[in-house]
Design a protein around this motif. Structure first.
Motif, PDB file in Angstrom:
ATOM      1  N   PHE A 106      41.155  37.809  55.653  1.00  0.00           N
ATOM      2  CA  PHE A 106      41.014  36.461  57.300  1.00  0.00           C
ATOM      3  C   PHE A 106      42.376  36.766  58.511  1.00  0.00           C
ATOM      4  O   PHE A 106      43.020  36.383  59.437  1.00  0.00           O
ATOM      5  CB  PHE A 106      40.940  35.156  56.386  1.00  0.00           C
ATOM      6  N   CYS A 107      43.339  36.786  56.848  1.00  0.00           N
ATOM      7  CA  CYS A 107      44.688  36.974  57.740  1.00  0.00           C
ATOM      8  C   CYS A 107      45.035  37.567  58.980  1.00  0.00           C
ATOM      9  O   CYS A 107      45.813  38.159  59.815  1.00  0.00           O
ATOM     10  CB  CYS A 107      45.738  36.506  56.802  1.00  0.00           C
ATOM     11  N   LYS A 108      44.343  38.993  57.848  1.00  0.00           N
ATOM     12  CA  LYS A 108      44.438  40.035  59.481  1.00  0.00           C
ATOM     13  C   LYS A 108      43.965  40.053  60.765  1.00  0.00           C
ATOM     14  O   LYS A 108      44.065  40.138  61.667  1.00  0.00           O
ATOM     15  CB  LYS A 108      44.323  41.496  58.358  1.00  0.00           C
ATOM     16  N   LYS A 109      42.988  39.377  60.466  1.00  0.00           N
ATOM     17  CA  LYS A 109      41.867  39.096  61.489  1.00  0.00           C
ATOM     18  C   LYS A 109      42.744  38.371  62.215  1.00  0.00           C
ATOM     19  O   LYS A 109      42.572  38.260  63.609  1.00  0.00           O
ATOM     20  CB  LYS A 109      40.518  38.736  60.762  1.00  0.00           C
ATOM     21  N   LEU A 110      43.364  36.907  62.170  1.00  0.00           N
ATOM     22  CA  LEU A 110      43.744  36.009  62.430  1.00  0.00           C
ATOM     23  C   LEU A 110      45.232  36.087  63.278  1.00  0.00           C
ATOM     24  O   LEU A 110      45.207  35.642  64.413  1.00  0.00           O
ATOM     25  CB  LEU A 110      44.030  34.424  61.229  1.00  0.00           C
ATOM     26  N   LYS A 111      45.984  37.162  62.259  1.00  0.00           N
ATOM     27  CA  LYS A 111      47.326  37.465  62.791  1.00  0.00           C
ATOM     28  C   LYS A 111      46.465  38.461  64.713  1.00  0.00           C
ATOM     29  O   LYS A 111      47.316  38.515  65.552  1.00  0.00           O
ATOM     30  CB  LYS A 111      48.185  38.382  62.456  1.00  0.00           C
ATOM     31  N   THR A 112      45.916  39.603  64.117  1.00  0.00           N
ATOM     32  CA  THR A 112      45.299  40.474  65.297  1.00  0.00           C
ATOM     33  C   THR A 112      44.358  39.768  66.461  1.00  0.00           C
ATOM     34  O   THR A 112      44.081  40.220  67.624  1.00  0.00           O
ATOM     35  CB  THR A 112      44.800  41.587  65.131  1.00  0.00           C
ATOM     36  N   GLN A 130      47.403  30.301  53.790  1.00  0.00           N
ATOM     37  CA  GLN A 130      45.749  31.632  53.222  1.00  0.00           C
ATOM     38  C   GLN A 130      47.853  32.728  52.689  1.00  0.00           C
ATOM     39  O   GLN A 130      46.288  33.250  51.783  1.00  0.00           O
ATOM     40  CB  GLN A 130      45.108  31.605  54.155  1.00  0.00           C
ATOM     41  N   LEU A 131      48.077  33.224  53.569  1.00  0.00           N
ATOM     42  CA  LEU A 131      49.370  34.842  52.895  1.00  0.00           C
ATOM     43  C   LEU A 131      49.556  34.012  52.332  1.00  0.00           C
ATOM     44  O   LEU A 131      49.432  35.141  50.713  1.00  0.00           O
ATOM     45  CB  LEU A 131      50.037  35.212  54.064  1.00  0.00           C
ATOM     46  N   ASN A 132      50.275  32.685  51.576  1.00  0.00           N
ATOM     47  CA  ASN A 132      51.132  31.809  50.400  1.00  0.00           C
ATOM     48  C   ASN A 132      49.988  31.979  48.935  1.00  0.00           C
ATOM     49  O   ASN A 132      50.233  32.476  47.876  1.00  0.00           O
ATOM     50  CB  ASN A 132      51.981  30.537  50.393  1.00  0.00           C
ATOM     51  N   LEU A 133      49.012  31.398  49.285  1.00  0.00           N
ATOM     52  CA  LEU A 133      47.558  31.067  48.181  1.00  0.00           C
ATOM     53  C   LEU A 133      47.155  32.685  48.252  1.00  0.00           C
ATOM     54  O   LEU A 133      46.995  33.342  46.878  1.00  0.00           O
ATOM     55  CB  LEU A 133      46.764  30.844  49.100  1.00  0.00           C
ATOM     56  N   ALA A 134      47.406  33.972  48.822  1.00  0.00           N
ATOM     57  CA  ALA A 134      46.814  35.382  48.147  1.00  0.00           C
ATOM     58  C   ALA A 134      48.333  35.917  47.637  1.00  0.00           C
ATOM     59  O   ALA A 134      47.703  36.325  46.737  1.00  0.00           O
ATOM     60  CB  ALA A 134      46.761  36.150  49.513  1.00  0.00           C
ATOM     61  N   LYS A 135      49.492  35.349  47.544  1.00  0.00           N
ATOM     62  CA  LYS A 135      50.653  35.971  46.583  1.00  0.00           C
ATOM     63  C   LYS A 135      50.660  35.076  46.049  1.00  0.00           C
ATOM     64  O   LYS A 135      50.993  35.974  44.593  1.00  0.00           O
ATOM     65  CB  LYS A 135      51.925  35.466  48.005  1.00  0.00           C
TER      66      LYS A 135
END
Length: 158
Positions: A106-112, A130-135
């Motif tokens: 999801f983060c990758k799609k949102l960033k691109t 979401q990136l922090n939650l994944a971490k």
């Protein structure tokens, strides 16, 4: 009517026959779409987690393609809806690997995503949360998976 606890439900289910349990599940599936989706996952997709992840990724791709890009208001609204669905699919699976993989995708799609999310503080904050939650969930995984996912996180943070 007050709902009883899970412990009491579990105890009651032990006393029922398989046919009665089947009837209860079918009746439960009629009431809410989420119940039916959960039963679909448990019966048909839980044995093939990789296939399930791919189908969710395809759903994410399709959802990102149909976002109305007329204004950032519509983009935020659509992205929140996509995230809500991703979280629902994660809840069905209840596996940490699946959660991390779907959140990072999801983060990758949102960033691109075009137009860029850098012009919207809310979208940037959503991305970072979401990136922090994944971490955070990454710490609970096996070391090999942690290494692979850390490479993806470093790529996303760059």
């Amino acid at each position: 009517m007050k709902a009883v606890s899970v412990k009491e439900i579990r105890q009651e289910l032990k006393d029922l026959s398989p046919t009665e349990i089947q009837n209860i599940c079918l009746r439960l599936s009629r009431f809410k779409k989420e119940n039916k989706e959960l039963l679909t996952y448990l019966l048909f997709e839980s044995h093939d987690e990789a296939g399930y992840i791919e189908s969710v990724k395809n759903h994410i791709n399709e959802s990102f393609e149909i976002i109305n890009t007329d204004s950032y208001y519509y983009i935020r609204k659509s992205v929140r809806k996509i995230l809500r669905n991703v979280k629902k699919y994660i809840r069905y699976s209840q596996k940490k690997e699946t959660e991390v993989e779907l959140l990072l995708y999801f983060c990758k799609k949102l960033k691109t995503f075009k137009p860029t999310i850098n012009k919207s503080t809310q979208l940037q904050n959503m991305y970072l949360r979401q990136l922090n939650l994944a971490k955070k969930q990454l710490a609970n995984l096996h070391e090999d998976l942690q290494y692979d996912f850390n490479l993806v996180i470093e790529e996303l943070e760059a």
